[in-house]
Write an enzyme that holds these catalytic residues in place. Structure first.
Site, PDB file in Angstrom:
ATOM      1  N   LYS A  64      -6.611  -1.561   1.077  1.00 13.02           N
ATOM      2  CA  LYS A  64      -4.882  -1.946   0.873  1.00 13.02           C
ATOM      3  C   LYS A  64      -4.827  -3.320   1.594  1.00 13.02           C
ATOM      4  O   LYS A  64      -5.456  -3.399   2.773  1.00 13.02           O
ATOM      5  CB  LYS A  64      -3.950  -0.968   1.154  1.00 13.02           C
ATOM      6  CG  LYS A  64      -2.535  -1.035   0.919  1.00 13.02           C
ATOM      7  CD  LYS A  64      -1.778   0.151   1.315  1.00 13.02           C
ATOM      8  CE  LYS A  64      -0.356   0.196   0.944  1.00 13.02           C
ATOM      9  NZ  LYS A  64       0.154   1.381   1.303  1.00 13.02           N
ATOM     10  N   SER A 139       3.074   3.078  -2.480  1.00 14.43           N
ATOM     11  CA  SER A 139       3.009   1.581  -2.494  1.00 14.43           C
ATOM     12  C   SER A 139       1.409   1.225  -2.637  1.00 14.43           C
ATOM     13  O   SER A 139       1.098  -0.101  -2.661  1.00 14.43           O
ATOM     14  CB  SER A 139       3.231   0.970  -1.225  1.00 14.43           C
ATOM     15  OG  SER A 139       2.775   1.539   0.107  1.00 14.43           O
ATOM     16  N   SER A 163       2.918   6.943  -0.180  1.00 19.31           N
ATOM     17  CA  SER A 163       2.180   5.730  -0.547  1.00 19.31           C
ATOM     18  C   SER A 163       0.642   6.067  -0.915  1.00 19.31           C
ATOM     19  O   SER A 163       0.259   5.305  -1.669  1.00 19.31           O
ATOM     20  CB  SER A 163       2.257   4.592   0.357  1.00 19.31           C
ATOM     21  OG  SER A 163       3.678   4.063  -0.061  1.00 19.31           O
TER      22      SER A 163
HETATM   23  N1  GLN Z   1       7.915   4.953  -1.613  1.00 18.14           N
HETATM   24  C1  GLN Z   1       8.169   5.416  -0.115  1.00 18.14           C
HETATM   25  C2  GLN Z   1       9.132   4.284   0.366  1.00 18.14           C
HETATM   26  O1  GLN Z   1       9.375   3.387  -0.397  1.00 18.14           O
HETATM   27  C3  GLN Z   1       6.894   5.639   0.506  1.00 18.14           C
HETATM   28  C4  GLN Z   1       6.127   4.472   0.811  1.00 18.14           C
HETATM   29  C5  GLN Z   1       5.024   4.496   1.881  1.00 18.14           C
HETATM   30  O2  GLN Z   1       4.556   5.511   2.042  1.00 18.14           O
HETATM   31  N2  GLN Z   1       4.508   3.174   2.191  1.00 18.14           N
HETATM   32  O3  GLN Z   1       9.379   4.254   1.448  1.00 18.14           O
END
Ligand code: GLN
Length: 454
Positions: A64, A139, A163
């Site tokens: 990532k 994400s 994420s």
């Molecule tokens: N979708 C969650 C958020 O927007 C998780 C994001 C993540 O785990 N980086 O915070």
């Protein structure tokens, strides 16, 4: 899908070239932000010459783009870091490289990992591996799609509130979010330091197990890391499994519930006992998460001032350097979280929001602890729906946040949770099942997931 073992018999050069070619063939999915061809081929030559050996010798992977890597840019999918070349590597990357693995590129994400669809990337969204009209999830959307498309056997992701698990579920791959502190966060762009975790996405559980075995362990550069406790294991006795009642209601997509129910039925046939379990505190989990996490974000993103890191705006005064750089460097979702975070931390509101959220978080943790006195593992869906359409949730941030309801509880409590494929909907979209266990039960969760694959 390809497995790590498929790469162990070919030359590293062939492996890297194949992965790079596949990545180019699938450009339309926009899963990658950069390829690191020169460095990858250089490292492949060293592996082929026998200078680098290890359990992943010559195996290509993708990180990532919030992992600091040498040889290309680390952007966190933001304009701020568009041309940022890291001066060091994340511990996770170092550990994989020490075993001979080769990073061939960087995967797309929501900018700074703020989001659940990869639509918040400053460089455009990633498309779902099974339906290009749908989101990849997020994400770590890019990391999930590169595995689902067979470009590499595994990819690295970060999971702060879902994420890794949610994009894994949306693309039909395995996603592991370990116990908080299992893997060093050193060299990974910080989102919310009290829930940030590093983990893996892969085609199957065995590969995830191997990568976790390599990644886990104490790192003096991250004071929150735990002494290595991860030892791959097998299921030798029946386990007590709880089905999370609050995650199996009528509000949840019917196909999602059906696939999860089938998965649980299969667990019963393996001899495990299954019972319904209620977690009344989970109804507060989103409220807690969207106070605590923005608070930590607003603090962690303070360092992006146009002076120390990345892009600096054209400006005529110091105040303008800060203001314009931050205005141009951050995406709307980053700004929203900085504002919410600054608000809940400000004097006058701190007690009402931040402190209250931390108290509620402790109650949630206590509830989990109580449940794990009677259950070894609890299960449910990863998300209330399969992958949604691109643009479907972008107008209303709260709608997007609601999709995180099933993943944030484990994050707030620092618990390990894995997402495993559980079949597809009638439309052919992947559905994932989530296994959550007490702290340090990571190896047990993977052993159960492995048993479930058979
Ligand atoms: N979708 C969650 C958020 O927007 C998780 C994001 C993540 O785990 N980086 O915070």
């Amino acid at each position: 899908m390809v497995k790590i073992s498929d790469f162990l018999n070919l030359s590293a050069r062939e492996n890297v070239e194949r992965a790079l070619a596949k990545a180019r063939e699938h450009e339309a999915f926009h899963a990658l932000l950069s390829l690191s061809e020169d460095r990858a081929l250089e490292r492949a030559a060293k592996v082929d010459a026998g200078e680098i050996t290890g359990r992943l010798a010559g195996v290509p992977f993708i990180a990532k783009d919030n992992f600091l890597t040498l040889g290309d840019t680390t952007t966190a999918a933001s304009k701020f870091l568009e041309n940022f070349k890291a001066p060091l590597q994340a511990t996770a990357i170092e550990k994989l490289e020490a075993e001979g693995a080769i990073c061939i590129g960087k995967a797309n994400l929501d900018a700074y990992a703020h989001g659940g669809s990869t639509e918040n990337s400053a460089f455009g969204p990633t498309k779902n591996a099974h339906d290009q009209a749908r989101v990849a999830g997020g994400s770590s959307g890019g990391s999930a799609v590169v595995v689902a498309l067979d470009i590499v056997p595994f990819a690295l992701g970060s999971d702060t509130g879902g994420s890794i698990r949610q994009p894994a579920s949306f693309n039909g791959v395995v996603g592991v979010k370990p116990t908080y502190g299992t893997v060093s966060r050193y060299g990974v762009v910080a989102m919310a330091s009290s829930t940030d975790t590093i983990g893996v996405l892969s085609a199957d559980v065995e590969d995830a197990e191997l990568v976790m075995d390599i990644l886990s362990g104490q790192d003096r550069k991250d004071m929150t890391t735990l002494p290595d406790f991860f030892v791959p294991t097998l299921i030798e006795s029946p386990k007590r499994i709880g089905v999370i009642k609050e995650f199996m209601t009528e509000d949840v997509d019917a196909d999602v519930r059906a696939r999860v129910t089938e998965y649980i039925e299969a667990m019963k046939t393996k001899g495990h006992t299954v019972e319904e379990v209620s977690l009344p505190m989970v109804k507060y989990a989103l409220g807690i998460y969207y106070i605590v996490v923005p608070a930590e974000i607003s603090s962690n993103l303070g360092r992006y001032d146009g002076i120390r890191y990345g892009a600096r705006a054209e400006a005529s005064s110091l105040g303008e350097v800060y203001g314009l750089s931050r205005d141009q460097g951050f995406m709307p979702e980053n700004k929203r979280r900085i504002m919410i975070g600054s608000y809940v931390l400000s004097s006058g509101f701190f007690d009402a929001y931040y402190l209250q959220a931390q108290k509620a978080r402790t109650l949630l943790i206590n509830e989990f602890n109580k449940i794990f006195e009677s259950f070894d593992v609890i299960v449910g869906p990863v998300a209330p729906t399969p992958a949604f359409k691109l643009g479907e949730n972008t107008e209303d941030p709260v709608k997007m946040y609601l999709a995180d309801i099933m993943t944030v509880p484990a994050s707030l409590a620092g618990l390990p949770a894995v997402s495993v494929p559980a079949g597809v909907t009638n439309e052919g979209l992947p559905v994932g099942v989530q296994l959550i266990g007490p702290r340090k039960s990571d190896a047990l969760l993977l052993a159960l997931a492995k048993e479930g694959e058979k």
